[in-house]
Design a protein around this motif. Structure first.
Motif, mmCIF file in Angstrom:
data_model
loop_
_atom_site.group_PDB
_atom_site.id
_atom_site.type_symbol
_atom_site.label_atom_id
_atom_site.label_comp_id
_atom_site.label_asym_id
_atom_site.label_seq_id
_atom_site.Cartn_x
_atom_site.Cartn_y
_atom_site.Cartn_z
ATOM 1 N N PRO A 108 0.815 -1.221 0.000
ATOM 2 C CA PRO A 108 0.000 0.000 0.000
ATOM 3 C C PRO A 108 0.847 1.269 0.000
ATOM 4 O O PRO A 108 0.394 2.329 -0.403
ATOM 5 C CB PRO A 108 -0.821 -0.113 1.293
ATOM 6 C CG PRO A 108 -0.155 -1.151 2.121
ATOM 7 C CD PRO A 108 0.626 -2.036 1.200
ATOM 8 N N LEU A 109 2.081 1.131 0.402
ATOM 9 C CA LEU A 109 2.987 2.271 0.441
ATOM 10 C C LEU A 109 3.265 2.802 -0.955
ATOM 11 O O LEU A 109 3.341 3.994 -1.190
ATOM 12 C CB LEU A 109 4.294 1.800 1.074
ATOM 13 C CG LEU A 109 5.012 2.756 1.989
ATOM 14 C CD1 LEU A 109 4.143 3.122 3.179
ATOM 15 C CD2 LEU A 109 6.313 2.118 2.461
ATOM 16 N N CYS A 110 3.455 1.875 -1.903
ATOM 17 C CA CYS A 110 3.879 2.314 -3.229
ATOM 18 C C CYS A 110 2.904 1.881 -4.317
ATOM 19 O O CYS A 110 3.034 2.298 -5.461
ATOM 20 C CB CYS A 110 5.260 1.763 -3.548
ATOM 21 S SG CYS A 110 5.366 -0.010 -3.421
ATOM 22 N N GLY A 111 1.935 1.029 -3.973
ATOM 23 C CA GLY A 111 0.957 0.608 -4.966
ATOM 24 C C GLY A 111 1.407 -0.564 -5.813
ATOM 25 O O GLY A 111 0.711 -0.964 -6.745
ATOM 26 N N ASP A 112 2.574 -1.125 -5.510
ATOM 27 C CA ASP A 112 3.031 -2.279 -6.275
ATOM 28 C C ASP A 112 2.114 -3.485 -6.045
ATOM 29 O O ASP A 112 1.616 -3.696 -4.953
ATOM 30 C CB ASP A 112 4.468 -2.654 -5.871
ATOM 31 C CG ASP A 112 5.476 -1.669 -6.440
ATOM 32 O OD1 ASP A 112 5.051 -0.770 -7.176
ATOM 33 O OD2 ASP A 112 6.664 -1.816 -6.140
ATOM 34 N N ARG A 160 3.339 -5.646 -11.129
ATOM 35 C CA ARG A 160 3.694 -4.271 -11.462
ATOM 36 C C ARG A 160 4.531 -3.793 -10.295
ATOM 37 O O ARG A 160 4.016 -3.597 -9.201
ATOM 38 C CB ARG A 160 2.447 -3.398 -11.569
ATOM 39 C CG ARG A 160 1.666 -3.617 -12.834
ATOM 40 C CD ARG A 160 1.039 -2.331 -13.290
ATOM 41 N NE ARG A 160 -0.075 -1.962 -12.411
ATOM 42 C CZ ARG A 160 -1.040 -1.144 -12.796
ATOM 43 N NH1 ARG A 160 -1.015 -0.609 -13.998
ATOM 44 N NH2 ARG A 160 -2.019 -0.839 -11.975
ATOM 45 N N GLY A 161 5.812 -3.700 -10.494
ATOM 46 C CA GLY A 161 6.633 -3.324 -9.359
ATOM 47 C C GLY A 161 8.031 -2.955 -9.774
ATOM 48 O O GLY A 161 8.377 -2.981 -10.960
ATOM 49 N N CYS A 162 8.849 -2.647 -8.779
ATOM 50 C CA CYS A 162 10.210 -2.195 -9.029
ATOM 51 C C CYS A 162 11.102 -3.372 -9.413
ATOM 52 O O CYS A 162 10.689 -4.523 -9.357
ATOM 53 C CB CYS A 162 10.767 -1.512 -7.783
ATOM 54 S SG CYS A 162 10.917 -2.612 -6.383
ATOM 55 N N ALA A 163 12.339 -3.069 -9.776
ATOM 56 C CA ALA A 163 13.276 -4.102 -10.209
ATOM 57 C C ALA A 163 13.490 -5.142 -9.120
ATOM 58 O O ALA A 163 13.612 -6.340 -9.408
ATOM 59 C CB ALA A 163 14.608 -3.456 -10.588
ATOM 60 N N ILE A 164 13.530 -4.691 -7.867
ATOM 61 C CA ILE A 164 13.786 -5.613 -6.761
ATOM 62 C C ILE A 164 12.629 -6.604 -6.612
ATOM 63 O O ILE A 164 12.830 -7.815 -6.495
ATOM 64 C CB ILE A 164 13.985 -4.838 -5.433
ATOM 65 C CG1 ILE A 164 15.079 -3.771 -5.583
ATOM 66 C CG2 ILE A 164 14.298 -5.780 -4.287
ATOM 67 C CD1 ILE A 164 16.428 -4.310 -6.014
ATOM 68 N N ARG A 214 13.441 -1.089 1.152
ATOM 69 C CA ARG A 214 13.203 -1.908 -0.024
ATOM 70 C C ARG A 214 13.053 -3.402 0.293
ATOM 71 O O ARG A 214 12.828 -4.206 -0.607
ATOM 72 C CB ARG A 214 14.338 -1.707 -1.034
ATOM 73 C CG ARG A 214 14.589 -0.242 -1.414
ATOM 74 C CD ARG A 214 13.397 0.406 -2.078
ATOM 75 N NE ARG A 214 13.051 -0.226 -3.334
ATOM 76 C CZ ARG A 214 13.642 0.054 -4.499
ATOM 77 N NH1 ARG A 214 14.583 0.970 -4.547
ATOM 78 N NH2 ARG A 214 13.267 -0.565 -5.599
ATOM 79 N N HIS A 235 11.262 1.231 -13.034
ATOM 80 C CA HIS A 235 10.195 1.530 -12.083
ATOM 81 C C HIS A 235 10.555 2.783 -11.275
ATOM 82 O O HIS A 235 11.719 2.990 -10.934
ATOM 83 C CB HIS A 235 10.012 0.330 -11.149
ATOM 84 C CG HIS A 235 8.799 0.440 -10.273
ATOM 85 N ND1 HIS A 235 8.814 1.135 -9.086
ATOM 86 C CD2 HIS A 235 7.547 -0.037 -10.420
ATOM 87 C CE1 HIS A 235 7.605 1.060 -8.531
ATOM 88 N NE2 HIS A 235 6.820 0.353 -9.323
ATOM 89 N N ASP A 279 12.920 2.455 -8.374
ATOM 90 C CA ASP A 279 14.328 2.277 -8.721
ATOM 91 C C ASP A 279 14.936 3.624 -9.113
ATOM 92 O O ASP A 279 16.086 3.911 -8.788
ATOM 93 C CB ASP A 279 14.466 1.244 -9.846
ATOM 94 C CG ASP A 279 13.948 -0.129 -9.416
ATOM 95 O OD1 ASP A 279 14.290 -0.541 -8.292
ATOM 96 O OD2 ASP A 279 13.206 -0.773 -10.178
ATOM 97 N N HIS A 281 2.533 6.362 -5.638
ATOM 98 C CA HIS A 281 1.252 6.842 -6.176
ATOM 99 C C HIS A 281 0.882 8.211 -5.599
ATOM 100 O O HIS A 281 -0.150 8.775 -5.927
ATOM 101 C CB HIS A 281 0.135 5.827 -5.939
ATOM 102 C CG HIS A 281 0.047 5.333 -4.524
ATOM 103 N ND1 HIS A 281 -0.234 6.163 -3.475
ATOM 104 C CD2 HIS A 281 0.218 4.098 -3.994
ATOM 105 C CE1 HIS A 281 -0.271 5.458 -2.354
ATOM 106 N NE2 HIS A 281 0.037 4.204 -2.634
#
Lengths: 154, 408
Positions: free
Chosen positions: A37-41, A62-66, A125, B345, B348, B364
């Motif tokens: 919920p922090l980033c919406g991933d 849907r998310g960051c590289a990590i 992260r 992303h 990153d 967001h």
């Protein structure tokens, strides 16, 4: 750049760019969803259980590289493992990402997941690195061990 | 440079801007999340606690009077800053979020009923969505959403079509925290009033960038946070037209908001006291007054012109990066740029920028419905204040180009 290159190792960037086992499974027996919920991933993990083992596993995210790389590597290492083995691996990974064994070398058992070691320098992260794993084990966590994992949380 | 403000001198007023991050100078581009604080604010806070600290409105001793005077002076300063008709129209709260909750509960709960409609926009911050959902759940009112265009502006035809005699409240951002869009609020207030609806403006992203005149806008309520106006966290403001406030029941109960308490019946103070239960953030209010005084010592129109120039410059630089897409291309914007970079992303991006000492926000931005509207889950956001420079925009651009290579 040293901490950065440790975070974004070649193998992480590669799994991010070319995620393995990406997409849903036609004949999955269960799926688990996770979101931060922090980033919406968001991540969805699909798997097929047969005679106590993970016969097939895939993910969509849907998310960051990590988070993307961790999910991709997870599908590779868990395929063919029994539920108990899979849970043991998750526990091992968590121990090495968080305080318990946060300063130790990653054991060989974790294979490519050792590339996630750089995340330890970026506490914000760590959730990214465990998102897909939680999506899987929160749903699979019917066993007592699974529940214990859930309660302790990340 | 088209303006004459002395940025180097202004930067000296903000000690934190001289921080070094891993040996590199900090480039602070997260001003939409919170702004940095000038020495004038920090000193006022320290002076208050060293020389005037006491509880307010109840003591008869020397310090209690000093503290009460300082707190009430801050209220007058805020009233002047917003050009409110009277200082009793200013309520101190924790911030924008608490301010909107106050209005949702003290106005929405008693005055809205089944079938009434609340108009919001797609670009609202969660703080201007969730409090109204609570009103809808409790009272059976309905949310109606004014859509945004591809460039990130409100669809004004849709707004007009959505307005009806059922519309009771229109609540929207004066400036968007995710797109930067400055909404045409004055015209919207007029239209809403013509339908009998009242208007709340969320000024969190506006007040730090340009002057606001609530009488000219004719809005019924205006809310903002002090920490986005170069003051401390934990102190913000609700402006409400006095008659409106007078008609509303309390928000929270407690000390300092009552006239008389018996177990049978309690009577409440007039506004603003009615809405300030318990000991407020006295130091925060004093600091906010100091922040407004600090801004008053600068030429605000020159600052605005400088920020506009900086925004144009940074937009130009970022636009040249291949695969970079800017969300929010409104003709009138505050100085922030939300963007995505193909194949990388936003998280990153933020992590790698941080290694270069550059602070931005990724995620967001508490505007999930807006991100969903554009079919994305996150953006990176660089947000500028008048103390940022062209050189910093250039550093951002150089780092972003490096990131493209790293993730290429």
């Amino acid at each position: 750049m040293s901490e950065l290159t440790e975070l974004y190792q070649e193998i992480i960037l590669d799994h991010n760019k070319y995620p393995r086992n990406y997409g849903s499974l036609v004949d999955f027996t269960a799926k688990g969803e996770g979101n931060n919920p922090l980033c919406g991933d968001e991540v969805t993990v699909y798997w097929k259980l047969g005679s106590g083992a993970i016969e097939a596993i895939s993910f969509q995210a849907r998310g960051c590289a990590i988070s993307q790389a961790s999910a991709s590597m997870m599908t590779r290492i868990l395929k063919g493992k029994s539920v108990a083995e899979a849970q043991e691996l998750f526990q091992l990974l968590r121990r090495h990402l968080t305080q318990a064994d946060g300063d130790k070398e990653f054991p060989e058992k974790l294979g490519d997941l050792a590339a996630l070691a750089g995340v330890r320098k970026y506490p914000a992260r760590i959730k990214c690195a465990t998102l897909a794993w939680h999506a899987l084990f929160d749903k699979m966590g019917g066993s007592a061990q699974g529940r214990e994992l859930l309660i302790r949380g990340d | 440079m088209t303006t004459t403000i002395d940025v180097a001198s202004i930067r000296r007023d903000f000690p934190i801007l001289h921080t070094r991050v891993g040996g590199r100078p900090l480039v602070y581009l997260d001003n939409a999340a919170t702004t940095q604080k000038p020495v004038a604010v920090l000193s006022a806070l320290e002076k208050h606690y060293k020389e005037s600290n006491a509880n307010i409105h109840r003591g008869v001793h020397y310090l209690a009077e000093r503290a009460t005077d300082a707190y009430e002076l801050a209220r007058k300063t805020v009233a002047g800053f917003l050009n409110a008709a009277r200082s009793e129209e200013i309520i101190f709260v924790r911030g924008t979020t608490e301010g909107i909750n106050l209005i949702a509960q003290s106005y929405g709960f008693p005055f809205l009923g089944e079938g009434d409609e609340i108009l919001l926009t797609t670009m609202e911050h969660h703080a201007n969505i969730v409090p109204w959902q609570l009103v809808c759940e409790r009272n059976g009112a309905k949310l109606r959403i004014i859509p945004v265009t591809d460039s990130g502006e409100l669809d004004m035809e849709a707004f007009t079509a959505l307005l009806s005699e059922r519309t009771k409240i229109v609540s929207l951002a004066h400036a968007s925290n995710a797109l930067g869009t400055v909404n045409p609020v004055k015209a919207m207030v007029d239209k809403a009033h013509a339908c009998g609806a009242i208007v709340l403006l969320d000024g969190a992203q506006a007040v730090g960038h340009f002057p606001v005149d609530v009488q000219d806008l004719d809005c019924d309520f205006y809310v903002f946070s002090g920490h986005k106006l170069f003051s401390t966290t934990g102190a913000g403001v609700v402006y409400g037209k006095y008659d409106r406030l007078q008609s509303m029941p309390p928000f929270q109960g407690g000390g300092d908001m009552i006239n008389k308490v018996t177990f049978e019946k309690t009577t409440y103070k007039r506004p603003p006291g009615r809405f300030e239960a318990g000991t407020p953030n006295i130091g925060g209010a004093v600091a906010l007054g100091a922040a407004i005084e600090y801004l008053g010592g600068l030429d605000r129109l020159a600052l605005l012109e400088y920020e506009h120039d900086l925004l144009q410059y940074a937009t130009g630089l970022l636009s040249e990066i291949e695969g970079l897409k800017i969300y929010g291309r409104a003709s009138e914007k505050v100085s922030l740029i939300s963007f995505t970079l193909e194949g990388v992303h936003p998280h990153d991006i933020a992590t790698v920028l941080d290694a270069d000492g550059i602070a931005i926000r990724a995620g967001h931005h508490c505007t999930q419905p807006l991100h969903r509207h554009y079919g994305i889950s996150a953006t990176a956001r660089a947000s500028f204040a008048y103390y940022n420079t062209r050189e910093e925009a250039e550093k951002l651009t150089a780092s972003l180009k490096k990131i493209k290579l790293l993730f290429g």
